[in-house]
Scaffold this motif. Structure first.
Motif, PDB file in Angstrom:
ATOM      1  N   PHE A  77       0.874  -1.177   0.000  1.00 28.09           N
ATOM      2  CA  PHE A  77       0.000   0.000   0.000  1.00 28.09           C
ATOM      3  C   PHE A  77       0.906   1.220   0.000  1.00 28.09           C
ATOM      4  CE2 PHE A  77      -2.139   3.397   2.361  1.00 28.09           C
ATOM      5  CZ  PHE A  77      -3.178   3.606   1.496  1.00 28.09           C
ATOM      6  N   ASP A  79       1.683   4.920   0.332  1.00 30.74           N
ATOM      7  CA  ASP A  79       1.088   6.139   0.897  1.00 30.74           C
ATOM      8  C   ASP A  79       1.789   7.390   0.388  1.00 30.74           C
ATOM      9  OD1 ASP A  79       3.440   5.698   2.133  1.00 30.74           O
ATOM     10  OD2 ASP A  79       2.740   6.041   4.162  1.00 30.74           O
ATOM     11  N   TYR A  83      -1.982  11.226  -2.538  1.00 30.41           N
ATOM     12  CA  TYR A  83      -2.298  11.698  -1.211  1.00 30.41           C
ATOM     13  C   TYR A  83      -3.653  12.396  -1.238  1.00 30.41           C
ATOM     14  CZ  TYR A  83      -1.988  14.064   3.212  1.00 30.41           C
ATOM     15  OH  TYR A  83      -2.266  14.509   4.458  1.00 30.41           O
ATOM     16  N   PRO A  84      -4.545  12.208  -0.303  1.00 24.52           N
ATOM     17  CA  PRO A  84      -4.418  11.287   0.823  1.00 24.52           C
ATOM     18  C   PRO A  84      -5.061   9.927   0.586  1.00 24.52           C
ATOM     19  CG  PRO A  84      -6.269  12.735   1.190  1.00 24.52           C
ATOM     20  CD  PRO A  84      -5.764  13.034  -0.189  1.00 24.52           C
ATOM     21  N   LEU A  85      -5.361   9.600  -0.653  1.00 26.10           N
ATOM     22  CA  LEU A  85      -6.071   8.344  -0.884  1.00 26.10           C
ATOM     23  C   LEU A  85      -5.134   7.151  -0.827  1.00 26.10           C
ATOM     24  CD1 LEU A  85      -8.079   9.694  -3.921  1.00 26.10           C
ATOM     25  CD2 LEU A  85      -8.894   9.483  -1.598  1.00 26.10           C
ATOM     26  N   GLY A  86      -3.909   7.351  -1.278  1.00 23.59           N
ATOM     27  CA  GLY A  86      -2.993   6.226  -1.342  1.00 23.59           C
ATOM     28  C   GLY A  86      -3.350   5.319  -2.503  1.00 23.59           C
ATOM     29  N   VAL A  88      -3.100   1.096  -3.723  1.00 22.94           N
ATOM     30  CA  VAL A  88      -2.692  -0.281  -3.464  1.00 22.94           C
ATOM     31  C   VAL A  88      -1.926  -0.745  -4.689  1.00 22.94           C
ATOM     32  CG1 VAL A  88      -3.496  -2.551  -2.799  1.00 22.94           C
ATOM     33  CG2 VAL A  88      -4.813  -0.555  -2.178  1.00 22.94           C
ATOM     34  N   ASP A 580       7.934  14.212   4.559  1.00 22.10           N
ATOM     35  CA  ASP A 580       6.496  14.020   4.428  1.00 22.10           C
ATOM     36  C   ASP A 580       5.796  15.171   3.714  1.00 22.10           C
ATOM     37  OD1 ASP A 580       6.115  11.513   5.380  1.00 22.10           O
ATOM     38  OD2 ASP A 580       6.077  12.137   7.472  1.00 22.10           O
ATOM     39  N   LYS A 582       4.134  17.361   0.858  1.00 24.33           N
ATOM     40  CA  LYS A 582       3.377  16.970  -0.326  1.00 24.33           C
ATOM     41  C   LYS A 582       3.667  17.949  -1.459  1.00 24.33           C
ATOM     42  CE  LYS A 582       1.395  14.695   2.998  1.00 24.33           C
ATOM     43  NZ  LYS A 582       1.815  14.867   4.388  1.00 24.33           N
ATOM     44  N   HIS A 612      -9.777  13.312  -8.381  1.00 27.66           N
ATOM     45  CA  HIS A 612      -8.587  13.844  -7.731  1.00 27.66           C
ATOM     46  C   HIS A 612      -7.764  14.662  -8.727  1.00 27.66           C
ATOM     47  CE1 HIS A 612      -7.016  13.619  -3.795  1.00 27.66           C
ATOM     48  NE2 HIS A 612      -5.814  13.236  -4.150  1.00 27.66           N
ATOM     49  N   SER A 633      -6.128  22.453   1.551  1.00 28.39           N
ATOM     50  CA  SER A 633      -6.995  21.388   2.058  1.00 28.39           C
ATOM     51  C   SER A 633      -6.401  20.019   1.758  1.00 28.39           C
ATOM     52  CB  SER A 633      -8.374  21.501   1.437  1.00 28.39           C
ATOM     53  OG  SER A 633      -8.343  21.063   0.107  1.00 28.39           O
ATOM     54  N   LEU A 634      -5.504  19.948   0.789  1.00 25.77           N
ATOM     55  CA  LEU A 634      -4.841  18.676   0.482  1.00 25.77           C
ATOM     56  C   LEU A 634      -3.479  18.583   1.166  1.00 25.77           C
ATOM     57  CD1 LEU A 634      -5.660  18.436  -3.313  1.00 25.77           C
ATOM     58  CD2 LEU A 634      -6.537  16.971  -1.531  1.00 25.77           C
ATOM     59  N   ASP A 635      -3.190  19.513   2.073  1.00 29.66           N
ATOM     60  CA  ASP A 635      -1.925  19.533   2.815  1.00 29.66           C
ATOM     61  C   ASP A 635      -0.721  19.723   1.911  1.00 29.66           C
ATOM     62  OD1 ASP A 635      -3.253  19.111   5.206  1.00 29.66           O
ATOM     63  OD2 ASP A 635      -3.220  16.946   4.923  1.00 29.66           O
ATOM     64  N   TRP A 779     -13.936  22.071  -0.868  1.00 29.44           N
ATOM     65  CA  TRP A 779     -13.309  20.922  -1.550  1.00 29.44           C
ATOM     66  C   TRP A 779     -13.247  19.692  -0.686  1.00 29.44           C
ATOM     67  CZ3 TRP A 779     -13.352  22.434  -6.186  1.00 29.44           C
ATOM     68  CH2 TRP A 779     -13.250  23.797  -6.432  1.00 29.44           C
ATOM     69  N   ILE A 780     -13.641  19.835   0.586  1.00 31.03           N
ATOM     70  CA  ILE A 780     -13.497  18.649   1.438  1.00 31.03           C
ATOM     71  C   ILE A 780     -14.845  18.013   1.656  1.00 31.03           C
ATOM     72  CG2 ILE A 780     -11.427  19.395   2.613  1.00 31.03           C
ATOM     73  CD1 ILE A 780     -13.125  20.515   4.807  1.00 31.03           C
TER      74      ILE A 780
ATOM     75  N   MET B 346      -9.341  14.069   4.217  1.00 28.62           N
ATOM     76  CA  MET B 346     -10.133  15.039   3.459  1.00 28.62           C
ATOM     77  C   MET B 346     -11.388  15.453   4.221  1.00 28.62           C
ATOM     78  SD  MET B 346      -9.687  13.494  -0.333  1.00 28.62           S
ATOM     79  CE  MET B 346      -9.725  14.924  -1.360  1.00 28.62           C
ATOM     80  N   VAL B 374      -4.334   7.740   3.499  1.00 27.72           N
ATOM     81  CA  VAL B 374      -3.432   8.373   4.444  1.00 27.72           C
ATOM     82  C   VAL B 374      -4.265   9.255   5.362  1.00 27.72           C
ATOM     83  CG1 VAL B 374      -1.391   9.770   4.717  1.00 27.72           C
ATOM     84  CG2 VAL B 374      -1.632   8.337   2.714  1.00 27.72           C
TER      85      VAL B 374
END
Lengths: 780, 437
Positions: A77, A79, A83-86, A88, A580, A582, A612, A633-635, A779-780, B346, B374
């Protein structure tokens, strides 16, 4: 059919045969060396480096595999992307290439050859193109004899279309998939010619390797059923066909379902339904033949009506079920890429993300000449050669080229599938032509040469004259007649169906004898054609397709310029930012950023989540403040843009920008393409719309650009930019590479204080952040 | 003697780092305060206020605002932890000081008390504007209230206001209720209601308005009613605190001592609420109260103690965070029942209120949602008067591994059976077919 046996050993003919075998083995070896070495231009001219975008991902995955082992890879996975979905990785990647390179690396290490993973990755593609040319030899040999096989292998070893995807460093799925594709076809033809269950099993395994390697395996699982159907319809059904097809469907589907990324798709999606349908049909046909065999003709007529009606009913039910299943899915059960293959306008209408990829565009005419060169002229001759006579194998090759020509016309990437077919066809054509001309010369030089002709026939090329259409018919008649005995004596049937029948017609060759001078001239012309092809291929390999695109060069009056901006900026990221952090960029640079800079990215080249990507596209098309809020909002800490305006690098973000707008607007309707166009024209000069001049992409690309030459002249768009002096309020420039190709910006933190709103005080001019707290955003 | 001086030198050597880093994470209360005055007589007229500060251990450095040697920092180090500007009429500071350097001072996390007054200079207005406070643009205007003025207002123009509309926050104004109204004579200011960093501490009554008391009203006043703020505070995003008052007299000994009776009210107080109000406010602004700090976010699977690098979906986990409050002298456990943690990707997938063990440890446990990605543990604690806590910690959540699924599903047993019987049947059939004559 099997009337003529090959001469017993010991005769002079057998000696020549052995000599021919050794010679062709030597030639094959040389072809392999040629295929490998012609792809090394990129290493010699540049360096041993991974190319382009996707190979970087494959390289990263291979590194992970070699470090952590296969189970970790299967369950990986990741990560650091999406981001932030990651993502697989293990379940969404075609593992064939990675496992191949990983195995090679492991094996080399096991015998104490400590190559780095990167070296193995770089040279995987050239090695597999040597394999692919050998596979082409085998396939063509099955179709038209080893002379054609050698010609085809030599052509494939240097066909530019294939070189473009398999130069050293181009570590992509296609590198091994083309070999797998040809080899699967070879085993299918081999099974078809021999009726051996052994080859059928091998065929299923080769198909499994293909499924592991590339999504293009659907081409196989549709082409083979089509060929089977063609054989049945033209009355060429034989138990060999059944052996070649039925095990492939059963074993192949089971094996395909083992690959995590395919899984249940192997039985659920429409791409695979053709094979199941044909699977049913071939059983019905087999049953009919069986019943025909055990019944008297009278009874058979009765039975036919019965069986056909029942068979039809069953088929109808199955078709109805399939149609119902398919209709229940909105896209008819087809994936977007497959749909855009069937309907070339589909992608541009509905899925901009597929249409935006340049390799998914239809090719232009020059690209055919560029990619397959003289093969384009030889293919028709090859097709004609395949029809005289038409065998099961040659009909397959004809079908292959027809389908691949269509697909290559839809997507430029699928030129790659066309290339082997074109090579096979051209190989056949060349070999046939050489046969005819050399035979004519021999015949003209002396009647005595005729007897020696037999010796040449170890190539067993089919020089049957064109008027020999009756031979095809007799073949067919023989086959049908042979149905019953063949059931018991399958092993005897191993001999290829065509070879002997060809030999029996050698005497008719005289009909095709040409005048000596004409033959010699034609031969010379053919050699010139081949020479031209070789020159073109070497040029393409050396100049056109060896650039790694991560390093650019340009030749100018004052010498060679190297543009190494990409690696410069990825190195900057990896050294100057937190692990870390982004980094947001357009998805093209996602794989490279994770692989080279080891930073988390928002989107990458695996375009699995359209929303995304649309979010990033929306941010790039929004004004600064709105973009800041989306990114925050997506860091996101850093935004990376690629800008070619200073040195004239055309594939930069400004040129891709309309796709960002389209993809963003597809999900977030407040982004409208028309707002960015002035009278339908995309422009960045003073005539550009205010929306365009205020969007983030424009600002990040052209920030401080006017300082370079005082005018802000963009060398890609060949115009002065529209808005020259502006400040950034929410972003700050942290890095710009040497040639300004990559610019990295950092998101400014929120202001510590919020200013009051009195206007009359003339002390301040700049306005602070809006009072709306940034965390509350839509957006969130 | 030599010994003594040496030991003093030694002690001061040890103390030096303590002094220079006195304003730190571990000890958030300010120690060294610069007081800027436009007239040194203020030192005596406002002595009660200054003396309470001194008695609480503050080191006050009085300077004239025009002093040409003024400097907030030397060699890049700030010399002071706090700043009090009682110089409403100063047009230009001496030395290197200007409104930008004061804004930078605040942005470095240091605190400020600023008092304007009628006819405040543009400089003072500019500083307050930087902090989100807009003073009435008419420089001669004062707050006038014809219904809640102080009866001791001898001038009769109702500019000495007895205000009792205080913000209800124990963190800002202390636990003891301020009974007596606060006397105020000065200029009005307003706040942008969308600005969530500023806060009215003392508001005017609904009948107040801002105008020049000595001239007739020619047009309706721009600032009226409870939109008028008399004293405001601002807590910046880095938790620097600022008090802005529209009246310098508010801090004066005279108003501290004077008795107060609000017009129309029977209650008469011996002493105005000014002293208590100003003292409590100064405790807040100099971080003697309402200052929180949090330890790191701690999380682990139930039954384990080590923090994992990655969670799996549907894992059970325990989460805790330690939150301490500064009492002015030492860190004490913070007790509250409204601290929440988000498990965030999110949007919050889990939102839980933390329970406290009254020793400063807040904890909870929950199940990781059935979504991989994440995630972040987020504690966003914004409570009126307290420092903002904004903590987050990233943690990925992975799906099941290939061997973490159930091997055999009970409902599928018929299918397993079908599979094996078919195989066996085929074997038997082949055997019989091949060898049965």
């Amino acid at each position: 059919m099997a009337t003529l046996e090959s001469p017993p050993p010991g005769t002079p003919s057998a000696m020549t045969n052995a000599f021919g075998t050794v010679l062709s083995a030597l030639i094959l070896l040389l072809i392999g060396v040629l295929a490998f070495s012609i792809r090394l231009f990129s290493v010699i001219k540049y360096e041993s480096v991974i190319h382009e975008f996707d190979p970087y991902f494959n390289y990263r995955v291979t590194q992970f595999l070699s470090k952590n082992g296969i189970y970790e890879f299967w369950n990986w996975f990741d990560d650091r992307t999406w981001y932030p979905l990651g993502r697989v990785i293990g379940g969404t990647v075609y593992p064939g290439l990675t496992l191949t390179a990983g195995t090679i690396w492991w094996a080399l290490n096991a015998i104490n050859i400590p190559l780095s993973v990167e070296t193995v990755c770089v040279f995987t593609a050239p090695v597999f193109s040597a394999f692919a040319s050998w596979a082409t030899y085998l396939l063509t040999k099955e179709v038209k004899g080893s002379g054609a096989g050698l010609a085809a292998a030599a052509l494939l070893a240097m066909v530019p279309s294939y070189i473009s995807r398999s130069v050293a460093g181009s570590y992509d799925n296609e590198a091994v998939a083309i070999f797998a594709l040809i080899f699967t076809f070879y085993l299918y033809i081999k099974t078809l010619n021999t009726g051996s269950l052994f080859y059928a099993t091998l065929n299923a395994i080769a198909y499994f390797y293909m499924v592991c390697s590339w999504g293009g395996y659907t081409f196989i699982i549709n082409l083979i059923p089509m060929h089977v159907l063609l054989c049945i319809v033209t009355g060429r059904y034989s138990p060999r066909l059944y052996i070649a097809y039925a095990p492939l469907v059963v074993l192949g589907t089971l094996l395909a379902a083992l690959v995590p990324v395919v899984g249940f798709n192997a039985v659920l999606t429409s791409e695979h339904f053709a094979s199941f349908l044909v699977f049913i049909i071939i059983h019905v046909v087999a049953l009919v033949y069986y019943i025909k065999g055990i019944l008297s003709p009278k009874m058979f007529k009765v039975a036919v009506t019965l069986v056909v009606s029942i068979g039809l009913a069953v088929c109808l039910i199955v078709v109805a079920v399939l149609v119902a299943l398919v209709a229940s899915s909105p896209t008819g059960g087809w994936s977007g890429r497959s749909l855009s293959l069937l309907d070339p306008t589909y992608a541009s209408k509905y899925i901009p993300i597929i249409a935006s990829v340049s390799e998914h565009q239809p090719p232009t005419w020059p690209s055919y000449f560029m990619d397959i060169n003289v093969l384009a002229f030889l293919v028709p001759a090859g097709i004609i050669a395949c029809f005289s006579p038409l065998s099961d194998a040659s009909s397959f090759v004809v079908l292959y080229i027809v389908m691949s020509v269509y697909f290559s016309g839809v997507m430029v990437r699928l030129m790659l599938v066309l290339a082997p077919a074109a090579c096979i066809m051209s190989g056949i054509a060349l070999s046939q032509a050489f046969d005819v001309f050399t035979a004519s010369i021999k015949y003209q030089l002396g009647r005595s040469a005729n007897s020696k002709d037999d010796a040449e026939d170890n190539t067993s090329t089919n020089n049957a004259p064109k008027d020999d259409s009756s031979s095809g018919k007799t073949d067919k008649g023989e086959e049908v007649a042979k149905e019953r005995p063949s059931k018991k004596g399958k092993k005897k049937e191993r001999e290829p169906a065509d070879k002997p029948s060809v030999k029996s017609k050698i005497l008719k060759k005289r009909a095709l004898v040409l005048p000596l001078e004409a033959s010699i001239v034609a031969l010379l012309l053919l050699i010139m054609l081949g020479a031209f092809y070789v020159i073109h291929c070497v040029w393409a390999a050396a100049e056109a397709y060896s650039a790694p695109s991560i390093v650019l060069t340009s030749q100018s009056r004052d010498g060679l310029h190297v543009f190494d901006d990409f690696r410069e900026s990825y190195a900057w990221l990896s050294h100057n930012t937190d692990v870390d952090d982004k980094v947001a960029s357009w998805w093209d640079y996602g794989y490279q950023t994770t692989a080279m800079a080891n930073r988390t990215v928002i989107v990458d080249n695996n375009t699995w989540n359209n929303t995304h990507i649309a979010t990033v596209g929306t941010a790039m098309s929004s004004p600064e403040k709105a973009a800041w809020e989306i990114f925050n909002s997506l860091d996101v800490k850093y935004v990376l843009v690629v800008f070619g305006g200073l040195i004239g690098y055309p594939s930069d973000d400004i040129n891709k920008f309309l796709w960002m707008v389209r993809i963003g607007g597809g999900v977030f309707p407040h982004i409208k393409e028309a707002d960015y166009l002035r009278d339908g024209n995309y422009r960045i000069d003073s005539e550009a719309t205010p929306t365009m001049l205020n969007c983030l992409m424009y600002k990040l690309s052209y920030y401080r650009f006017v300082e370079t030459d005082g005018k802000g002249y963009d060398r890609v768009r060949r115009t002065e930019i529209g808005k020259k002096n502006f400040k950034l309020t929410h972003f700050e420039e942290v890095f710009t590479s040497h040639h300004w190709m990559v610019r990295i910006y950092k998101l400014k933190p929120q202001k510590n204080r919020i200013r009051g709103r009195a206007k009359k005080l003339k002390l301040k001019t700049s306005s602070g952040l809006d009072s709306k707290p940034a965390k509350k955003n839509p957006w969130i | 003697m030599m010994n003594l001086s040496r030991s003093v030198a030694l002690i001061s050597l040890f103390l030096l780092p303590l002094l220079s880093f006195s304003f730190s994470v571990d000890n958030p209360t300010d120690r060294r305060v610069l007081v800027l005055l436009d007239d040194l007589s203020l030192k005596s007229s406002h002595s009660i206020f200054f003396n309470t500060l001194k008695s609480r251990g503050f080191d006050l450095d009085f300077k004239l605002a025009e002093d040409s040697k003024l400097a907030l920092q030397r060699y890049g180090q700030y010399l002071y932890d706090g700043l009090i500007i009682f110089a409403p009429s100063t047009e230009r500071f001496g030395g290197s000081l200007d409104s930008k350097s004061i804004a930078d001072f605040v942005d470095s996390g240091r605190d400020l008390i600023l008092s304007a007054d009628t006819s405040a200079s543009d400089l003072i207005r500019g500083i307050s504007l930087e902090c989100g406070v807009d003073f009435d643009e008419d420089s001669s205007a004062m707050v006038i209230d014809h219904s809640s003025f102080s009866v001791s207002d001898v001038d009769g123009d109702h500019t000495l206001i007895a205000a009792d509309d205080l913000v209800k926050s124990h963190a800002i104004l202390g636990k003891t209720k301020i009974e007596a109204p606060v006397l105020f004579r000065g200029v009005a200011h307003s706040l942008n209601p969308t600005n969530n960093l500023v806060l009215k501490v003392l508001s005017a009554s609904p009948s107040a308005y801002s105008a020049n008391p000595s001239s007739k009203l020619s047009s309706p006043p721009q600032l009226t009613g409870s939109a008028i703020s008399l004293v405001s505070v601002m807590q910046a995003r880095n938790n620097a605190r600022v008090v802005i008052s529209g009246s310098l007299q508010l801090f004066s000994d005279k108003l501290f001592r004077s008795g107060v009776q609000k017009a129309g009210s029977p209650n008469k107080y011996e002493k105005s609420g000014n002293e208590q109000f100003v003292t409590e406010l100064s405790k807040w602004v100099f971080h003697e109260r309402g200052h929180l700090k949090a330890g790191s976010l701690v999380h682990h699977r139930v039954g384990e103690t080590d923090e994992p690098a990655i969670y799996r979906i549907k894992d059970d986990l325990e989460f805790s965070v330690e939150i301490l409050e500064w009492s002015g002298k030492r860190w004490e456990p913070y007790v509250a029942d409204d601290v929440q943690v988000q498990f965030y990707m999110m949007s919050p997938y889990v939102l839980k209120t933390l329970s406290t063990d009254k020793k400063g440890l807040f904890h909870t446990s929950f199940k990781v949602p059935d979504v991989y990605g994440v995630f972040q543990f987020k504690v966003e604690y914004e409570k009126l008067g307290y420092t903002t806590l904004s903590l987050s910690k990233q943690i990925p959540v992975r799906p099941y591994r290939h061997n973490e699924y159930e091997r055999f599903i009970p409902t599928a047993y018929p299918y397993y059976g079908a599979c094996f019987t078919t195989m066996a049947g085929f074997f038997v059939f082949s055997f019989v077919y091949l060898y049965h004559k």
